[in-house]
Design a protein around this motif. Structure first.
Motif, PDB file in Angstrom:
ATOM      1  N   ARG A  64      37.601  48.425  32.873  1.00  0.00           N
ATOM      2  CA  ARG A  64      38.771  47.976  32.105  1.00  0.00           C
ATOM      3  C   ARG A  64      39.109  46.515  32.395  1.00  0.00           C
ATOM      4  NH1 ARG A  64      42.306  51.930  33.635  1.00  0.00           N
ATOM      5  NH2 ARG A  64      43.754  50.624  34.820  1.00  0.00           N
ATOM      6  N   VAL A  65      39.098  46.144  33.669  1.00  0.00           N
ATOM      7  CA  VAL A  65      39.400  44.759  34.017  1.00  0.00           C
ATOM      8  C   VAL A  65      38.266  43.839  33.559  1.00  0.00           C
ATOM      9  CG1 VAL A  65      39.900  43.165  35.913  1.00  0.00           C
ATOM     10  CG2 VAL A  65      40.852  45.481  35.942  1.00  0.00           C
ATOM     11  N   GLY A  66      37.036  44.301  33.670  1.00  0.00           N
ATOM     12  CA  GLY A  66      35.922  43.515  33.160  1.00  0.00           C
ATOM     13  C   GLY A  66      36.051  43.223  31.679  1.00  0.00           C
ATOM     14  N   ALA A  67      36.510  44.208  30.930  1.00  0.00           N
ATOM     15  CA  ALA A  67      36.703  44.014  29.486  1.00  0.00           C
ATOM     16  C   ALA A  67      37.794  42.994  29.194  1.00  0.00           C
ATOM     17  CB  ALA A  67      37.033  45.347  28.822  1.00  0.00           C
ATOM     18  N   ARG A  68      38.793  42.894  30.087  1.00  0.00           N
ATOM     19  CA  ARG A  68      39.847  41.889  29.922  1.00  0.00           C
ATOM     20  C   ARG A  68      39.330  40.481  30.221  1.00  0.00           C
ATOM     21  NH1 ARG A  68      45.206  43.432  30.767  1.00  0.00           N
ATOM     22  NH2 ARG A  68      45.706  41.273  30.219  1.00  0.00           N
ATOM     23  N   ILE A  69      38.400  40.385  31.156  1.00  0.00           N
ATOM     24  CA  ILE A  69      37.829  39.084  31.507  1.00  0.00           C
ATOM     25  C   ILE A  69      36.829  38.606  30.461  1.00  0.00           C
ATOM     26  CG2 ILE A  69      36.368  37.897  33.221  1.00  0.00           C
ATOM     27  CD1 ILE A  69      37.635  39.732  35.350  1.00  0.00           C
ATOM     28  N   ALA A  70      36.150  39.553  29.816  1.00  0.00           N
ATOM     29  CA  ALA A  70      35.050  39.229  28.901  1.00  0.00           C
ATOM     30  C   ALA A  70      35.385  38.154  27.875  1.00  0.00           C
ATOM     31  CB  ALA A  70      34.557  40.505  28.219  1.00  0.00           C
ATOM     32  N   PRO A  71      36.533  38.210  27.167  1.00  0.00           N
ATOM     33  CA  PRO A  71      36.800  37.171  26.168  1.00  0.00           C
ATOM     34  C   PRO A  71      36.945  35.777  26.764  1.00  0.00           C
ATOM     35  CG  PRO A  71      38.254  39.072  25.862  1.00  0.00           C
ATOM     36  CD  PRO A  71      37.574  39.250  27.179  1.00  0.00           C
ATOM     37  N   LEU A  72      37.333  35.693  28.034  1.00  0.00           N
ATOM     38  CA  LEU A  72      37.515  34.394  28.677  1.00  0.00           C
ATOM     39  C   LEU A  72      36.186  33.736  29.027  1.00  0.00           C
ATOM     40  CD1 LEU A  72      40.437  35.255  31.136  1.00  0.00           C
ATOM     41  CD2 LEU A  72      40.586  34.255  28.847  1.00  0.00           C
ATOM     42  N   ILE A  73      35.103  34.506  29.028  1.00  0.00           N
ATOM     43  CA  ILE A  73      33.797  33.956  29.395  1.00  0.00           C
ATOM     44  C   ILE A  73      32.767  34.132  28.288  1.00  0.00           C
ATOM     45  CG2 ILE A  73      34.214  34.195  31.882  1.00  0.00           C
ATOM     46  CD1 ILE A  73      32.529  36.738  31.864  1.00  0.00           C
ATOM     47  N   GLY A  74      33.220  34.481  27.103  1.00  0.00           N
ATOM     48  CA  GLY A  74      32.312  34.585  25.966  1.00  0.00           C
ATOM     49  C   GLY A  74      31.336  35.725  26.077  1.00  0.00           C
ATOM     50  N   ALA A  75      31.824  36.869  26.556  1.00  0.00           N
ATOM     51  CA  ALA A  75      30.969  38.041  26.732  1.00  0.00           C
ATOM     52  C   ALA A  75      31.528  39.214  25.950  1.00  0.00           C
ATOM     53  CB  ALA A  75      30.868  38.407  28.214  1.00  0.00           C
ATOM     54  N   ALA A  76      30.706  40.231  25.725  1.00  0.00           N
ATOM     55  CA  ALA A  76      31.174  41.476  25.128  1.00  0.00           C
ATOM     56  C   ALA A  76      31.828  42.330  26.210  1.00  0.00           C
ATOM     57  CB  ALA A  76      30.011  42.228  24.496  1.00  0.00           C
ATOM     58  N   ALA A  77      32.725  43.199  25.811  1.00  0.00           N
ATOM     59  CA  ALA A  77      33.459  44.025  26.768  1.00  0.00           C
ATOM     60  C   ALA A  77      32.540  44.873  27.628  1.00  0.00           C
ATOM     61  CB  ALA A  77      34.462  44.915  26.023  1.00  0.00           C
ATOM     62  N   ASP A  78      31.404  45.306  27.079  1.00  0.00           N
ATOM     63  CA  ASP A  78      30.506  46.177  27.840  1.00  0.00           C
ATOM     64  C   ASP A  78      29.447  45.399  28.625  1.00  0.00           C
ATOM     65  OD1 ASP A  78      28.935  45.299  25.758  1.00  0.00           O
ATOM     66  OD2 ASP A  78      28.330  47.294  25.075  1.00  0.00           O
ATOM     67  N   GLU A  79      29.692  44.083  28.827  1.00  0.00           N
ATOM     68  CA  GLU A  79      28.770  43.269  29.610  1.00  0.00           C
ATOM     69  C   GLU A  79      29.377  42.788  30.928  1.00  0.00           C
ATOM     70  OE1 GLU A  79      25.893  40.949  26.488  1.00  0.00           O
ATOM     71  OE2 GLU A  79      27.982  40.295  26.512  1.00  0.00           O
ATOM     72  N   VAL A  80      30.625  43.157  31.196  1.00  0.00           N
ATOM     73  CA  VAL A  80      31.332  42.619  32.362  1.00  0.00           C
ATOM     74  C   VAL A  80      31.962  43.748  33.165  1.00  0.00           C
ATOM     75  CG1 VAL A  80      33.067  40.968  33.172  1.00  0.00           C
ATOM     76  CG2 VAL A  80      31.865  40.535  31.018  1.00  0.00           C
ATOM     77  N   LEU A  81      31.848  43.661  34.479  1.00  0.00           N
ATOM     78  CA  LEU A  81      32.520  44.556  35.413  1.00  0.00           C
ATOM     79  C   LEU A  81      33.293  43.730  36.430  1.00  0.00           C
ATOM     80  CD1 LEU A  81      29.853  47.220  36.478  1.00  0.00           C
ATOM     81  CD2 LEU A  81      31.926  47.639  35.142  1.00  0.00           C
ATOM     82  N   ALA A  82      34.447  44.218  36.854  1.00  0.00           N
ATOM     83  CA  ALA A  82      35.190  43.608  37.952  1.00  0.00           C
ATOM     84  C   ALA A  82      34.979  44.472  39.183  1.00  0.00           C
ATOM     85  CB  ALA A  82      36.671  43.502  37.606  1.00  0.00           C
ATOM     86  N   ALA A  83      34.366  43.890  40.206  1.00  0.00           N
ATOM     87  CA  ALA A  83      34.046  44.668  41.399  1.00  0.00           C
ATOM     88  C   ALA A  83      33.549  43.752  42.504  1.00  0.00           C
ATOM     89  CB  ALA A  83      32.947  45.699  41.093  1.00  0.00           C
ATOM     90  N   ASP A  84      33.706  44.199  43.745  1.00  0.00           N
ATOM     91  CA  ASP A  84      33.116  43.549  44.901  1.00  0.00           C
ATOM     92  C   ASP A  84      33.555  42.076  45.004  1.00  0.00           C
ATOM     93  OD1 ASP A  84      31.701  45.925  45.653  1.00  0.00           O
ATOM     94  OD2 ASP A  84      30.248  45.505  44.065  1.00  0.00           O
ATOM     95  N   SER A  85      32.775  41.270  45.708  1.00  0.00           N
ATOM     96  CA  SER A  85      33.058  39.846  45.863  1.00  0.00           C
ATOM     97  C   SER A  85      32.004  39.047  45.122  1.00  0.00           C
ATOM     98  CB  SER A  85      33.043  39.454  47.344  1.00  0.00           C
ATOM     99  OG  SER A  85      31.732  39.565  47.864  1.00  0.00           O
ATOM    100  N   THR A  86      32.259  37.764  44.938  1.00  0.00           N
ATOM    101  CA  THR A  86      31.266  36.910  44.290  1.00  0.00           C
ATOM    102  C   THR A  86      29.950  36.938  45.055  1.00  0.00           C
ATOM    103  OG1 THR A  86      33.061  35.455  43.553  1.00  0.00           O
ATOM    104  CG2 THR A  86      30.827  34.588  43.407  1.00  0.00           C
TER     105      THR A  86
END
Length: 408
Positions: free
Chosen positions: A75-97
């Motif tokens: 869910r958080v990855g999907a919120r970040i996706a538009p800020l980095i030009g990605a699709a919602a199902d291409e981003v996950l929020a987890a772990d550290s950099t």
């Protein structure tokens, strides 16, 4: 050159001015370090209190289902996706950099069998180089090749499996041409992995438009998720079916609650998960992303460039003792500026005591970040005014400002 009155006029007509009220900023402080730790959004405290008292305190373990904790990374990855030009199902929020970089770099090497070179540049963010060095040393069959930025296109050849670069340089603020370098990597059959830690939330990023394969980034800089906030990872849809992470933890399993002995990767981006998600950290980051709702990133970028240009113009005119450590053209910078001085550390400490918070990066860089959502033009004017006063008075020479803290 703009006057102080001109800055006040710009603030009155600023379309992003109302966003400042969404942050809890200390009175009398000019905060120019959002490129290192974002300011506190006002909604995070109440949201965390609800999560602690209600979801954890009252509902206990049921909240994995009733509060949908289990889907926070997606869910958080999907919120970040538009800020980095990605699709919602291409981003996950987890772990550290750092952990995400290890996962993606190792997975990328598996996708390019027969190639053994990871290409990067000297002066890349240290954790990126350290992680790549650790991966090299662990595998034993990998070469980490670092070349100056200008030589990267020529250094990309058939031996390179993976190009790893930070989009906006952490120290100078210089911006790489993501699209051109990714295209060049693809010409020789290599993959491209981008660190967006100093980009996400500060300037428009278009991973899909650039054809990027992989990306990582942190949640605590321009995304304002709080100290140590969870990071994010991006795997392009084209690679997801083949991608394998070396950290095959249970949350990346196709059926984690089947509790089978053998690992079977989940479908799509979920295979990028590893261990149990940090619920409170992800809850804070999810709330922090509300400040971007309705924000035009092109408008945010335009203000960022005007703020940093104003700072450079004023600082270099009023404080000729400083060198310029960033590109002069705003389009070639991220949302930060570097000034250089042999005594940069004590100067920054004296400036912080005057209520202007930036940071220092060895050996001689004073860094100033410009977060357009809460920074005003008058803040920039007043910050340079205080910097000029520090230099005119020579107060930075006091012994107390030369005592180096653990975090600079």
């Amino acid at each position: 050159m703009l006057s102080r009155k001109d800055c006040l006029d710009l603030d009155r007509s600023d379309p992003l001015a109302a966003r400042r009220d969404m942050f809890d900023l200390p009175e009398g402080v000019i905060y120019l370090d959002g490129n290192s730790l974002g300011a506190l959004p006002r909604n995070i405290g109440p949201r965390l209190q609800a999560a602690v008292a209600g979801e954890w305190g009252r509902d206990l373990i049921r909240s994995w289902n009733t509060a949908d904790w289990i889907n926070l990374p997606r869910r958080v990855g999907a919120r970040i996706a538009p800020l980095i030009g990605a699709a919602a199902d291409e981003v996950l929020a987890a772990d550290s950099t750092s952990v995400n970089l290890f996962k993606l770099a190792a997975g990328a090497l598996k996708l390019r069998p027969g190639r053994r070179v990871i290409l990067s540049e000297p002066g890349n963010f240290p954790t990126d180089l350290y992680i790549l060095q650790g991966l090299r040393d662990f595998l034993g069959e990998v070469e980490l090749r670092v070349v100056e930025a200008a030589r990267i296109p020529q250094a990309l050849d058939a031996s390179v499996a993976l190009l790893v670069l930070t989009h906006v340089h952490y120290k100078t603020g210089a911006v790489h041409d993501m699209a051109a370098l990714t295209a060049r990597a693809h010409e020789v059959g290599a993959l491209a992995l981008w660190d967006l830690s100093h980009s996400a939330g500060a300037l428009p990023v278009d991973l899909r438009g650039a054809g990027a394969d992989l990306a990582v980034g942190c949640g605590y800089k321009y995304l304002n998720g709080g100290p140590g906030a969870p990071a994010f990872l991006f795997v392009s849809q084209a690679l997801q079916a083949q991608f394998r992470t070396p950290l095959s933890g249970w949350m990346g399993h196709a059926a984690p609650f089947a509790f089978s002995d053998e690992y079977q990767p989940a479908e799509g981006i979920l295979r990028g998960l590893c261990g149990t998600p940090s619920v409170l950290g992800l809850t804070a980051l999810e709330a922090a992303l509300d400040v971007f709702d309705g924000v035009d990133m092109a408008e945010l970028r335009a203000k960022s460039m005007r703020l940093s240009d104003l700072f450079l113009d004023l600082a270099l005119e009023r404080c000729p003792e400083f060198g310029r450590g960033s590109p002069r053209a705003a389009a070639q910078r991220g949302s930060q500026v570097a000034l250089t001085h042999a005594q940069g550390y004590p100067i920054m400490q004296a400036l912080i005591e005057r209520g202007v918070i930036g940071d220092f990066r060895a050996p001689n860089v004073l860094r100033f970040g410009f977060t357009p959502l809460y920074l005003r033009y008058i803040d920039v004017w007043d910050a340079v005014d205080r910097l000029a006063a520090v230099m005119a008075s020579g107060e930075w020479r006091q012994a107390r400002f030369n005592e180096v803290s653990a975090v600079t």
